[in-house]
Motif scaffolding. Structure first.
Motif, PDB file in Angstrom:
ATOM      1  N   LEU A   1       4.021  -9.329  11.012  1.00  0.00           N
ATOM      2  CA  LEU A   1       3.446  -8.334  10.575  1.00  0.00           C
ATOM      3  C   LEU A   1       3.831  -6.933  10.862  1.00  0.00           C
ATOM      4  N   LEU A   2       4.295  -6.599  12.219  1.00  0.00           N
ATOM      5  CA  LEU A   2       4.856  -5.213  12.550  1.00  0.00           C
ATOM      6  C   LEU A   2       6.452  -4.472  12.458  1.00  0.00           C
ATOM      7  N   ARG A   3       6.979  -6.013  12.003  1.00  0.00           N
ATOM      8  CA  ARG A   3       8.052  -5.405  10.710  1.00  0.00           C
ATOM      9  C   ARG A   3       7.441  -4.802   9.230  1.00  0.00           C
ATOM     10  N   SER A   4       7.204  -6.202   9.060  1.00  0.00           N
ATOM     11  CA  SER A   4       6.624  -5.522   7.323  1.00  0.00           C
ATOM     12  C   SER A   4       5.813  -4.216   7.656  1.00  0.00           C
ATOM     13  N   LEU A   5       4.531  -3.599   8.593  1.00  0.00           N
ATOM     14  CA  LEU A   5       4.847  -2.471   8.988  1.00  0.00           C
ATOM     15  C   LEU A   5       5.607  -1.170   8.785  1.00  0.00           C
TER      16      LEU A   5
ATOM     17  N   LEU B   1      -6.652  -9.629  15.772  1.00  0.00           N
ATOM     18  CA  LEU B   1      -5.699  -9.073  15.359  1.00  0.00           C
ATOM     19  C   LEU B   1      -5.185  -7.990  14.130  1.00  0.00           C
ATOM     20  N   ARG B   2      -4.738  -8.848  12.995  1.00  0.00           N
ATOM     21  CA  ARG B   2      -4.694  -8.341  11.736  1.00  0.00           C
ATOM     22  C   ARG B   2      -6.279  -8.047  10.920  1.00  0.00           C
ATOM     23  N   LEU B   3      -7.535  -8.079  11.615  1.00  0.00           N
ATOM     24  CA  LEU B   3      -8.868  -6.830  11.402  1.00  0.00           C
ATOM     25  C   LEU B   3      -7.679  -5.831  12.205  1.00  0.00           C
ATOM     26  N   SER B   4      -7.653  -5.429  13.397  1.00  0.00           N
ATOM     27  CA  SER B   4      -7.358  -4.423  13.915  1.00  0.00           C
ATOM     28  C   SER B   4      -6.832  -3.246  13.357  1.00  0.00           C
TER      29      SER B   4
ATOM     30  N   MET C   1       0.951  -0.902   0.233  1.00  0.00           N
ATOM     31  CA  MET C   1      -0.009  -0.080   0.155  1.00  0.00           C
ATOM     32  C   MET C   1       1.055   1.142  -0.241  1.00  0.00           C
ATOM     33  N   ASP C   2      -0.131   2.353  -0.387  1.00  0.00           N
ATOM     34  CA  ASP C   2       1.006   3.888  -0.679  1.00  0.00           C
ATOM     35  C   ASP C   2       0.804   4.136   1.259  1.00  0.00           C
ATOM     36  N   SER C   3       1.977   4.248   1.844  1.00  0.00           N
ATOM     37  CA  SER C   3       2.355   4.197   2.802  1.00  0.00           C
ATOM     38  C   SER C   3       3.289   5.368   3.005  1.00  0.00           C
ATOM     39  N   PRO C   4       2.545   6.150   4.074  1.00  0.00           N
ATOM     40  CA  PRO C   4       3.093   7.850   4.183  1.00  0.00           C
ATOM     41  C   PRO C   4       4.313   7.496   5.121  1.00  0.00           C
ATOM     42  N   HIS C   5       5.320   8.121   5.020  1.00  0.00           N
ATOM     43  CA  HIS C   5       6.180   8.274   5.660  1.00  0.00           C
ATOM     44  C   HIS C   5       6.170   8.534   7.451  1.00  0.00           C
ATOM     45  N   GLY C   6       7.321   7.829   7.314  1.00  0.00           N
ATOM     46  CA  GLY C   6       6.240   7.164   9.486  1.00  0.00           C
ATOM     47  C   GLY C   6       6.551   8.419  10.477  1.00  0.00           C
ATOM     48  N   ALA C   7       6.559   8.336  11.555  1.00  0.00           N
ATOM     49  CA  ALA C   7       6.316   9.099  12.793  1.00  0.00           C
ATOM     50  C   ALA C   7       7.941   9.379  13.262  1.00  0.00           C
ATOM     51  N   ALA C   8       8.436  10.147  13.641  1.00  0.00           N
ATOM     52  CA  ALA C   8       9.804  10.084  15.092  1.00  0.00           C
ATOM     53  C   ALA C   8       9.142  10.031  16.139  1.00  0.00           C
ATOM     54  N   VAL C   9       9.763   9.083  17.181  1.00  0.00           N
ATOM     55  CA  VAL C   9       8.773   9.424  18.174  1.00  0.00           C
ATOM     56  C   VAL C   9      10.256   9.281  19.165  1.00  0.00           C
ATOM     57  N   THR C  10       9.699  11.094  20.648  1.00  0.00           N
ATOM     58  CA  THR C  10      10.824  10.447  21.022  1.00  0.00           C
ATOM     59  C   THR C  10      10.458  10.984  22.755  1.00  0.00           C
ATOM     60  N   ALA C  11      10.582  10.575  23.388  1.00  0.00           N
ATOM     61  CA  ALA C  11      10.223  11.262  25.206  1.00  0.00           C
ATOM     62  C   ALA C  11      11.888  11.489  25.903  1.00  0.00           C
ATOM     63  N   GLU C  12      11.630  12.668  26.686  1.00  0.00           N
ATOM     64  CA  GLU C  12      12.763  12.554  27.726  1.00  0.00           C
ATOM     65  C   GLU C  12      11.957  13.075  29.119  1.00  0.00           C
ATOM     66  N   GLY C  13      12.232  11.576  30.012  1.00  0.00           N
ATOM     67  CA  GLY C  13      12.157  12.124  30.997  1.00  0.00           C
ATOM     68  C   GLY C  13      10.174  12.275  31.414  1.00  0.00           C
TER      69      GLY C  13
ATOM     70  N   ILE D   1      -9.562  -0.147   1.518  1.00  0.00           N
ATOM     71  CA  ILE D   1      -9.642  -1.992   2.054  1.00  0.00           C
ATOM     72  C   ILE D   1      -8.997  -2.561   1.937  1.00  0.00           C
ATOM     73  N   ASP D   2      -8.669  -2.961   0.505  1.00  0.00           N
ATOM     74  CA  ASP D   2      -7.988  -3.825   0.068  1.00  0.00           C
ATOM     75  C   ASP D   2      -6.566  -3.597   0.511  1.00  0.00           C
ATOM     76  N   ALA D   3      -6.259  -2.475   0.197  1.00  0.00           N
ATOM     77  CA  ALA D   3      -4.433  -1.924   0.404  1.00  0.00           C
ATOM     78  C   ALA D   3      -4.260  -2.583   1.897  1.00  0.00           C
ATOM     79  N   ALA D   4      -4.979  -1.947   2.966  1.00  0.00           N
ATOM     80  CA  ALA D   4      -4.887  -1.532   4.474  1.00  0.00           C
ATOM     81  C   ALA D   4      -5.156  -3.665   4.654  1.00  0.00           C
ATOM     82  N   LEU D   5      -6.029  -4.374   4.115  1.00  0.00           N
ATOM     83  CA  LEU D   5      -6.299  -5.921   4.252  1.00  0.00           C
ATOM     84  C   LEU D   5      -5.110  -6.897   3.747  1.00  0.00           C
ATOM     85  N   LYS D   6      -4.028  -6.195   2.872  1.00  0.00           N
ATOM     86  CA  LYS D   6      -3.332  -7.026   2.169  1.00  0.00           C
ATOM     87  C   LYS D   6      -1.883  -6.548   3.303  1.00  0.00           C
ATOM     88  N   ALA D   7      -1.763  -4.977   3.923  1.00  0.00           N
ATOM     89  CA  ALA D   7      -0.626  -4.492   4.459  1.00  0.00           C
ATOM     90  C   ALA D   7      -0.806  -5.546   6.013  1.00  0.00           C
TER      91      ALA D   7
END
Length: 266
Positions: A202-206, A167-170, A1-13, A136-142
């Motif tokens: 699955l999560l690694r592939s995403l 889990l896959r459906l969610s 599917m056409d995935s957007p660029h992921g979001a960087a996540v940071t936390a400090e304290g 929907i089809d792209a999301a199910l495939k991913a």
């Protein structure tokens, strides 16, 4: 599917305190876009609260965090628009009485109604149908879910799904909105060793496709960005004082039937 660029996540304290004490405290980490982030810890250690805080659904008490360059909690509303929840008990659970098709139709409807641009809403019905079906089809495939392989195809009720299928459906439902960050709670709960391996694959592939993945678990894989929460965390998400968690999507009302038909499901 056409995935957007992921979001960087940071936390400090980062920390969150509720009436029963600290849900989590002193969380510090940095993850690049497209990372697989595993929040590891025992049940009751604040894992879900941390997930909800990093996705803009809870207000932290101390420290700093950013998701997709958006500072929390000041930009929490903006973070919620780029961060989607997979399964989170009490927040974004599947309705066991719904079929797979009904869940997909509802999510496509909500996506079009609340996230679509005015111009998109004016497009011809046939074009809207095709767009919804393609998402929907792209999301199910991913998500690796083939409805044709289910006992009653898309008419299969959620209550009849195996844990990994649910889990896959969610995950598929969350991916319909093409989020930059996908958050999944209890990733390895009630899974066999082989199913747990499938879930992490699955999560690694995403993540490999560009979507940052934040997954709560009891045992993190070694190749993830691992964030550990302590055993002293107190709280259930509903007990925390602060910005409330987002409610689950509403059940379909009288106005949804025609829009459901537009997704092209039987």
């Amino acid at each position: 599917m056409d995935s957007p660029h992921g979001a960087a996540v940071t936390a400090e304290g980062l920390g969150l305190k509720g009436p029963r004490g600290w849900a989590f405290r002193d969380v510090t980490f940095s993850a690049a876009p497209g990372s697989l982030i595993a929040v590891e810890g025992p049940s009751g250690s604040g894992r879900t609260c941390l997930l909800l805080a990093l996705t803009g659904r809870m207000r932290p008490t101390e420290g700093e965090a950013t998701t997709g360059g958006l500072r929390l909690p000041r930009r929490a509303a903006a973070v919620r628009r780029v961060a989607a929840l997979g399964p989170v008990p009490g927040v974004s659970e599947l309705d066991p009485s719904f079929t797979v098709a009904e869940h997909l139709r509802e999510r496509a409807l909500l996506q079009r109604r609340f996230d679509g641009s005015p111009r998109a809403l004016l497009r011809p019905r046939r074009e809207r149908v095709a767009t919804a079906r393609a998402r929907i089809d792209a999301a199910l495939k991913a998500a690796g879910l083939d409805p044709a392989a289910l006992p009653k195809a898309e008419r299969t009720s959620v209550r009849d799904l195996e844990r990994l299928e649910a889990l896959r459906l969610s995950v598929a439902l969350a991916l319909i909105g093409r989020p930059r960050l996908l958050a999944v709670d209890d990733t390895d709960l009630k899974l066999s060793d082989s199913e747990r391996a499938e879930a992490w694959e699955l999560l690694r592939s995403l993540a490999a496709d560009g979507t940052t993945v934040l997954a709560v678990c009891s045992q993190a894989p070694e190749d993830a960005v691992i964030v550990r929460t302590g055993a002293a965390g107190a709280a259930d998400p509903t007990d925390i004082t602060g910005e409330p968690a987002s409610p689950a999507a509403p059940a379909p009302d009288e106005g949804t039937a025609d829009a459901f038909a537009e997704t092209g499901h039987a």
